[in-house]
Design an enzyme around this catalytic site. Structure first.
Site, PDB file in Angstrom:
ATOM      1  N   LYS A   1       0.838  -1.209   0.000  1.00  0.00           N
ATOM      2  CA  LYS A   1       0.000   0.000   0.000  1.00  0.00           C
ATOM      3  C   LYS A   1       0.869   1.254   0.000  1.00  0.00           C
ATOM      4  CE  LYS A   1      -2.027  -1.169   3.901  1.00  0.00           C
ATOM      5  NZ  LYS A   1      -1.327  -2.425   4.222  1.00  0.00           N
TER       6      LYS A   1
ATOM      7  N   ARG B   1      -9.910   0.692   8.449  1.00  0.00           N
ATOM      8  CA  ARG B   1      -9.431  -0.639   8.798  1.00  0.00           C
ATOM      9  C   ARG B   1     -10.461  -1.457   9.554  1.00  0.00           C
ATOM     10  NH1 ARG B   1      -3.673   0.212   8.804  1.00  0.00           N
ATOM     11  NH2 ARG B   1      -2.543  -1.609   9.519  1.00  0.00           N
TER      12      ARG B   1
ATOM     13  N   ARG C   1      11.812  -5.408   4.971  1.00  0.00           N
ATOM     14  CA  ARG C   1      11.535  -3.976   4.737  1.00  0.00           C
ATOM     15  C   ARG C   1      12.412  -3.056   5.590  1.00  0.00           C
ATOM     16  NH1 ARG C   1       5.622  -1.785   5.445  1.00  0.00           N
ATOM     17  NH2 ARG C   1       5.748  -3.035   7.332  1.00  0.00           N
TER      18      ARG C   1
ATOM     19  N   ARG D   1      14.351   0.344  10.598  1.00  0.00           N
ATOM     20  CA  ARG D   1      13.348  -0.721  10.494  1.00  0.00           C
ATOM     21  C   ARG D   1      12.260  -0.464  11.524  1.00  0.00           C
ATOM     22  NH1 ARG D   1      15.252  -5.196   7.188  1.00  0.00           N
ATOM     23  NH2 ARG D   1      17.421  -4.735   6.720  1.00  0.00           N
TER      24      ARG D   1
ATOM     25  N   ARG E   1      -0.621  -8.936  13.492  1.00  0.00           N
ATOM     26  CA  ARG E   1      -1.168  -7.974  12.518  1.00  0.00           C
ATOM     27  C   ARG E   1      -1.993  -8.686  11.446  1.00  0.00           C
ATOM     28  NH1 ARG E   1       4.276  -5.306  10.834  1.00  0.00           N
ATOM     29  NH2 ARG E   1       3.058  -4.170   9.280  1.00  0.00           N
TER      30      ARG E   1
HETATM   31  P1  AP5 Z   1       4.865  -1.618   1.848  1.00  0.00           P
HETATM   32  O1  AP5 Z   1       4.515  -0.803   0.660  1.00  0.00           O
HETATM   33  O2  AP5 Z   1       5.618  -0.957   2.962  1.00  0.00           O
HETATM   34  O3  AP5 Z   1       3.559  -2.362   2.417  1.00  0.00           O
HETATM   35  P2  AP5 Z   1       2.263  -1.800   3.165  1.00  0.00           P
HETATM   36  O4  AP5 Z   1       1.079  -2.470   2.558  1.00  0.00           O
HETATM   37  O5  AP5 Z   1       2.280  -0.305   3.196  1.00  0.00           O
HETATM   38  O6  AP5 Z   1       2.506  -2.444   4.594  1.00  0.00           O
HETATM   39  P3  AP5 Z   1       2.448  -1.882   6.067  1.00  0.00           P
HETATM   40  O7  AP5 Z   1       3.162  -2.911   6.926  1.00  0.00           O
HETATM   41  O8  AP5 Z   1       2.932  -0.471   6.161  1.00  0.00           O
HETATM   42  O9  AP5 Z   1       0.952  -1.949   6.367  1.00  0.00           O
HETATM   43  P4  AP5 Z   1       0.298  -1.989   7.698  1.00  0.00           P
HETATM   44  O10 AP5 Z   1      -1.109  -1.817   7.252  1.00  0.00           O
HETATM   45  O11 AP5 Z   1       0.566  -3.141   8.574  1.00  0.00           O
HETATM   46  O12 AP5 Z   1       0.995  -0.796   8.512  1.00  0.00           O
HETATM   47  P5  AP5 Z   1       0.504   0.634   8.998  1.00  0.00           P
HETATM   48  O13 AP5 Z   1       1.677   1.512   9.060  1.00  0.00           O
HETATM   49  O14 AP5 Z   1      -0.683   1.066   8.203  1.00  0.00           O
HETATM   50  O15 AP5 Z   1       5.674  -2.902   1.334  1.00  0.00           O
HETATM   51  C1  AP5 Z   1       6.215  -3.855   2.233  1.00  0.00           C
HETATM   52  C2  AP5 Z   1       7.617  -4.296   1.739  1.00  0.00           C
HETATM   53  O16 AP5 Z   1       7.460  -5.042   0.536  1.00  0.00           O
HETATM   54  C3  AP5 Z   1       8.559  -3.140   1.393  1.00  0.00           C
HETATM   55  O17 AP5 Z   1       9.851  -3.474   1.763  1.00  0.00           O
HETATM   56  C4  AP5 Z   1       8.437  -2.996  -0.144  1.00  0.00           C
HETATM   57  O18 AP5 Z   1       9.638  -2.502  -0.729  1.00  0.00           O
HETATM   58  C5  AP5 Z   1       8.140  -4.427  -0.566  1.00  0.00           C
HETATM   59  N1  AP5 Z   1       7.212  -4.504  -1.707  1.00  0.00           N
HETATM   60  C6  AP5 Z   1       6.116  -3.736  -1.928  1.00  0.00           C
HETATM   61  N2  AP5 Z   1       5.482  -4.120  -3.061  1.00  0.00           N
HETATM   62  C7  AP5 Z   1       6.177  -5.186  -3.541  1.00  0.00           C
HETATM   63  C8  AP5 Z   1       6.022  -6.029  -4.688  1.00  0.00           C
HETATM   64  N3  AP5 Z   1       5.011  -5.859  -5.554  1.00  0.00           N
HETATM   65  N4  AP5 Z   1       6.926  -7.026  -4.882  1.00  0.00           N
HETATM   66  C9  AP5 Z   1       7.964  -7.205  -4.006  1.00  0.00           C
HETATM   67  N5  AP5 Z   1       8.177  -6.415  -2.910  1.00  0.00           N
HETATM   68  C10 AP5 Z   1       7.292  -5.427  -2.673  1.00  0.00           C
HETATM   69  O19 AP5 Z   1      -0.035   0.324  10.462  1.00  0.00           O
HETATM   70  C11 AP5 Z   1       0.845   0.015  11.534  1.00  0.00           C
HETATM   71  C12 AP5 Z   1       0.053  -0.048  12.846  1.00  0.00           C
HETATM   72  O20 AP5 Z   1      -0.558   1.240  13.125  1.00  0.00           O
HETATM   73  C13 AP5 Z   1      -1.131  -1.029  12.885  1.00  0.00           C
HETATM   74  O21 AP5 Z   1      -0.712  -2.338  13.213  1.00  0.00           O
HETATM   75  C14 AP5 Z   1      -2.019  -0.383  13.952  1.00  0.00           C
HETATM   76  O22 AP5 Z   1      -1.516  -0.671  15.244  1.00  0.00           O
HETATM   77  C15 AP5 Z   1      -1.848   1.093  13.690  1.00  0.00           C
HETATM   78  N6  AP5 Z   1      -2.839   1.630  12.740  1.00  0.00           N
HETATM   79  C16 AP5 Z   1      -2.579   2.163  11.499  1.00  0.00           C
HETATM   80  N7  AP5 Z   1      -3.702   2.546  10.887  1.00  0.00           N
HETATM   81  C17 AP5 Z   1      -4.727   2.228  11.747  1.00  0.00           C
HETATM   82  C18 AP5 Z   1      -6.140   2.353  11.659  1.00  0.00           C
HETATM   83  N8  AP5 Z   1      -6.730   2.868  10.575  1.00  0.00           N
HETATM   84  N9  AP5 Z   1      -6.869   1.925  12.717  1.00  0.00           N
HETATM   85  C19 AP5 Z   1      -6.292   1.419  13.825  1.00  0.00           C
HETATM   86  N10 AP5 Z   1      -4.945   1.259  13.965  1.00  0.00           N
HETATM   87  C20 AP5 Z   1      -4.176   1.665  12.930  1.00  0.00           C
END
Ligand code: AP5
Ligand code: ZN
Length: 216
Positions: free
Chosen positions: A13, A88, A127, A160, A172
């Site tokens: 994403k 979410r 990552r 990281r 997660r």
């Molecule tokens: P990346 O693009 O970083 O993936 P992502 O989908 O953004 O993953 P996240 O881990 O950031 O999502 P998340 O939803 O768990 O985290 P968030 O910060 O929102 O790609 C991942 C890796 O793969 C990278 O290294 C990239 O280079 C590689 N890659 C990408 N595409 C690829 C491809 N096609 N092929 C190969 N490699 C690829 O949330 C974190 C925490 O915050 C949650 O756990 C929660 O506690 C809290 N939180 C956030 N939002 C909310 C909400 N709305 N409500 C409640 N709690 C929330």
């Protein structure tokens, strides 16, 4: 253009959002990034969120709803925005609809990135990101063009995430399937859902996303 990027942790994403920002000039609203900034700054929200995020649990709906509601009122959101990691839960999805309706706005599309669990675990384990500008990299799949130097800002400092360890990633994923995956049906029923094969390489996924956005 107002779009939601929906998908499990590590689906890509954030990676795709950065590319949409570059091409379409609309801001990326990542609740994860906003919450990490709040934790870093030591605000009340950050203090509440810190332990929950480290455990892979969701931050309460009312907290994230308030953050997003305030953010979409900023002038840079006037021409649209990308919601990354929000909504979410079904409560957050209803809140999103209410926020937009109150402004007389509509959601353009919800793009779901589909990736299987083994690949998600592999991606998150590899990552890292630029400590200065936040650009996202991967140990084997997406290294900076010049080793150890961020492509975007030239920084040599990387970091990281504390929640990118195997135990927290398991939590997660469980939270995703229980709380967030029902949004796939929710948006499908509203005729807003487009699903993309997120297993493909980054450029191919960008191509598919772009095909969807160019038809809006
Ligand atoms: P990346 O693009 O970083 O993936 P992502 O989908 O953004 O993953 P996240 O881990 O950031 O999502 P998340 O939803 O768990 O985290 P968030 O910060 O929102 O790609 C991942 C890796 O793969 C990278 O290294 C990239 O280079 C590689 N890659 C990408 N595409 C690829 C491809 N096609 N092929 C190969 N490699 C690829 O949330 C974190 C925490 O915050 C949650 O756990 C929660 O506690 C809290 N939180 C956030 N939002 C909310 C909400 N709305 N409500 C409640 N709690 C929330
Ligand atoms: Zn950088």
């Amino acid at each position: 253009m107002r779009l939601i990027l929906l998908g499990p942790p590590g689906a890509g994403k954030g990676t795709q959002a950065q590319r949409i920002v570059e091409k379409y000039g609309i801001p990326q609203l990542s609740t994860g990034d906003m919450l990490r900034a709040a934790v870093h700054a030591g605000t009340e929200v950050g203090k509440r969120a810190d332990a929950l995020m480290k455990a892979g649990k969701l931050v309460p709906d009312e907290v994230v709803n308030a953050i997003v509601s305030e953010r979409i009122d900023q002038p840079d959101c006037a021409n649209g925005f990308i919601l990354d990691g929000f909504p979410r839960t079904l409560i957050q999805a209803d809140a999103t609809e209410a926020m937009l309706r109150a402004k007389g706005l509509d959601l353009s599309v919800v793009i779901e990135l589909k990736v299987n669990d083994d690949e998600l675990i592999r991606r998150v384990a590899g990552r890292y990101s630029c400590a200065q500008c936040g650009s996202v990299y991967h140990d084997t799949d997406k290294a900076p063009e010049s080793e150890g130097v961020c492509d975007k800002c030239g920084s040599t400092h990387f970091k990281r995430r504390p929640d990118d360890n195997p135990e927290t990633m398991t939590a997660r994923l469980q939270v995703y399937y229980k709380e967030t995956s029902p949004l796939i049906g929710y948006y499908y029923a509203k005729g807003k859902l487009k699903s993309v094969d997120g297993m493909a390489d980054i450029d191919r996924v960008t191509g598919e996303v772009d095909t969807i956005l160019s038809k809006l």
